[in-house]
Design a protein around this motif. Sequence first.
Motif, short mmCIF file in Angstrom:
data_model
loop_
_atom_site.label_atom_id
_atom_site.label_comp_id
_atom_site.label_asym_id
_atom_site.label_seq_id
_atom_site.Cartn_x
_atom_site.Cartn_y
_atom_site.Cartn_z
N UNK A 106 0.87 -1.18 0.00
CA UNK A 106 0.00 0.00 0.00
C UNK A 106 0.91 1.22 0.00
N UNK A 107 0.63 2.13 -0.92
CA UNK A 107 1.37 3.40 -0.98
C UNK A 107 0.37 4.52 -1.03
N UNK A 108 0.85 5.74 -0.70
CA UNK A 108 -0.04 6.88 -0.84
C UNK A 108 -0.15 7.22 -2.30
N UNK A 109 -0.90 8.27 -2.57
CA UNK A 109 -1.19 8.60 -3.96
C UNK A 109 0.07 8.98 -4.72
N UNK A 110 1.11 9.39 -4.01
CA UNK A 110 2.37 9.77 -4.65
C UNK A 110 3.34 8.59 -4.75
N UNK A 111 2.98 7.43 -4.24
CA UNK A 111 3.83 6.25 -4.32
C UNK A 111 4.68 6.02 -3.11
N UNK A 112 4.49 6.83 -2.08
CA UNK A 112 5.28 6.61 -0.87
C UNK A 112 4.69 5.43 -0.11
N UNK A 113 5.54 4.51 0.35
CA UNK A 113 5.05 3.29 0.97
C UNK A 113 4.35 3.60 2.30
N UNK A 114 3.23 2.89 2.49
CA UNK A 114 2.49 2.96 3.74
C UNK A 114 2.71 1.66 4.51
N UNK A 115 2.59 0.54 3.79
CA UNK A 115 2.81 -0.78 4.42
C UNK A 115 3.14 -1.78 3.31
N UNK A 116 3.93 -2.78 3.63
CA UNK A 116 4.28 -3.82 2.65
C UNK A 116 4.45 -5.15 3.37
N UNK A 117 3.92 -6.22 2.77
CA UNK A 117 4.02 -7.57 3.32
C UNK A 117 4.70 -8.47 2.28
N UNK A 118 5.54 -9.37 2.75
CA UNK A 118 6.18 -10.37 1.88
C UNK A 118 6.13 -11.69 2.62
N UNK A 119 5.42 -12.62 2.03
CA UNK A 119 5.20 -13.93 2.66
C UNK A 119 4.53 -13.76 4.02
N UNK A 120 3.59 -12.73 4.14
CA UNK A 120 2.80 -12.52 5.35
C UNK A 120 3.49 -11.68 6.40
N UNK A 121 4.73 -11.27 6.14
CA UNK A 121 5.48 -10.48 7.11
C UNK A 121 5.77 -9.10 6.53
N UNK A 122 5.81 -8.14 7.45
CA UNK A 122 6.12 -6.77 7.03
C UNK A 122 7.53 -6.73 6.46
#
Length: 775
Positions: A106-122
């Motif tokens: 999930x990123x904001x409208x400008x592409x800045x990351x809000x949250x990211x998961x990989x294999x269920x982990x942040x």
Amino acid sequence: MLAFRFRTKLTVVYLALFLAVMGIILLAFYRSVTTNVEDQTRDQLAASARVFERIVNYRVRTLGESVTALAQDYGFREALGTDDKPTVISALQNQARRLEADMAVITDIDGNPIAALLDGEATTAMPMISDDLKQMAERNGVASRMVSVDGRIFELVLTAVRAPVPIAWVAFGVELDKATAQDIKGLSPIELEIGFLYRAEGQQYQVASATSHADALSDFLKTSQPTDEAFRATFMNQEHMFRHLSLVSGDDGNEISALLYYSMDTALAPYDPLVITMVTVLVLSLLLLIAGSVVVARGVTKPLTNLASAARQIAEGRYEEVETESRGDEVADLTSSFNQMISAVKEREKQITFQAYHDPETGLRNRLMFDKMIQQEIDQSDSFVLVIAEVQQLPELRTVLNHQNINDLIKGVARRIEKVADTEVARVSTEAFGFLVRDAEDAETRASLVLNSFMTPFDVADIVIDASVKLGLVKFPGDGEDGATLLRHGQAALDKGRGAPRGVAWYDPDRDSSQKARLSMMSELRGGLKNGEVKFAYQPKLDLESGKITAVEALIRWISPSRGFVPPDDFIPMAERTGDIRHVTDWALRQAIMQAADWRARGLNLAVAVNLSTNDLMNQNLPAQILALLREHDLPAEFLKLEVTESAVMHDMARALDVLNMLSAMGLALSIDDYGTGYSSLSYIKKLPVGEIKIDKSFVLNLAKSDEDNILVRSTIELGHNLGLSVTAEGVEDEDSIGRLREYGCDVVQGYHIARPLPPAELEEFLKESEYGPA
């Protein structure tokens, strides 16, 4: 060996033809199968690629629907709007588990990351979401793309979160891992292998995941560059068919692709039973062909083997016809022709053998047959006697009898000897016959019977012919151990028999040794002529009218290193009998002409007289030979005199006259030497182109003491002058003889009273000091 080679060649030809045909069939089969399998594999890879694309599209749609549902969820939008990050992360985790997504962002409208998961982990590792992907999501509501993150490939689906304007971007991704590849492989009708590849700009392809052998695939990609078309290459020691699918190719040079490949060995495996069946059929056919070709070749080559064996027998002298079991075919024709050849060869060999061992004119056994008879007798008997019988009158009879009469006489002689001697007779030369007597003690009796039988004349063509025979006898083994020696000694015995009172003689080793010694002398004489042992001594001839020496007679002298001085009477007669006299004559003419030319060049005009033999007068080339020598040394013919004896002229007067006439026409002076010792008749001198007669020294030596010699010499001088001939007296040894000869009108004298024969240098000195020297 010939048949074996032909049989082998025939079998090899059959095998070669069979293998060639089978090779063509197998090659066509292999090409057809491999082409068909390759085409099928290429089609199946294309179909699998389409299946892969449908699966990817299906997952994109499913994932897109789930992402859109999450983006429209009120609680999710509210959490984003109030910046409730825990709620946002919790919602991502729940949705990721439900969707079995491997990545959530999930990123904001400008592409800045809000949250990211990989294999269920942040995680902080998140893919780059490009502007074009965002624009596509705005237009279509959902956008998807393959992305690579830390060597892993994800299928990413992006959508905008609106409240009601876009406030954030949410994306879910499913990894293209080994399990995904295995799922796709399970849907393929073939044992398809799949590898997911990624490549950064300017780098080689890397393997993200594969159904199997990922490391081996990585090594393969280091040396092989995949293309977008289907291609074949060797992978893990097997031929594989590859198809490369480009999934993402960005402007930045990064690329994500899938590689589908299939083993051709696996594809061809279903055909292995067919190949085994064909190879089995080929081997069995080959064995049957070998057996059949051997049988056929044996049937063809057996007659040829028989013919080859018959040919070897012909080479060994055995002529046996060949039998064949076939009828009316080429082999039968060949055998028939071969048998005809054998019959012709037998007949021809019979004729050749007869001609080889028999005289072609009379049909009598010849010398070759007599050699064979001698050898057979040597092999079978301990002792025997060889007899050579020579008919004496044949040379004279040839002048009065024709050729057929002579042949009839020879056959009559042979039959009479065979009947009297009770043995086989062979004609060993023109005038001689040979036969063998096995009992040595009976040999002389048989010889006497043969001699007595010739007391009865022969009747040839109603002509009564008296003939006689001379015999030579030689014993085996005492007088020779082989046929050649016995025949040679038989001829020596015949030579002795010609002069024996009874006309028969045994071989005498002592007499033969002396004959060999004389023959050895001829060999030495030929060498002496070449190396200067033989020289001329010149005896002056005094012209009684002028009182001066006008000519000399060249008398031959031979000083041998081994024999010492050899008198001319010892070697000249032998040279005449052996034919070596021609060498003496050639040397004498050249030497005499060279000496006369040398004297003339130095102002000493002396004619040189040379003696000619009987053989010389039979030589039709003698005048041309003398003319060539005179021209070579520029000597006028008047400075060469030629002397011949009465006996030499009378040997064959017709031929001698031809030669003498040619010599006289050349301007050469001719003399009759030793006059009075031969026929003692002037009647034949009228026919000869001679200008001089020389009274033999036997009539001159005792001229001062013998009245009879005075009468003979005086009458000879008068008769010679009456015939227009000059007269020379030989053997003058006192002044009284010179006075008498001058009184009788003799023209020229020579003898020891004038001078002995002298070498050229001493003769020249004598002429300077003597009162007889030339003016």
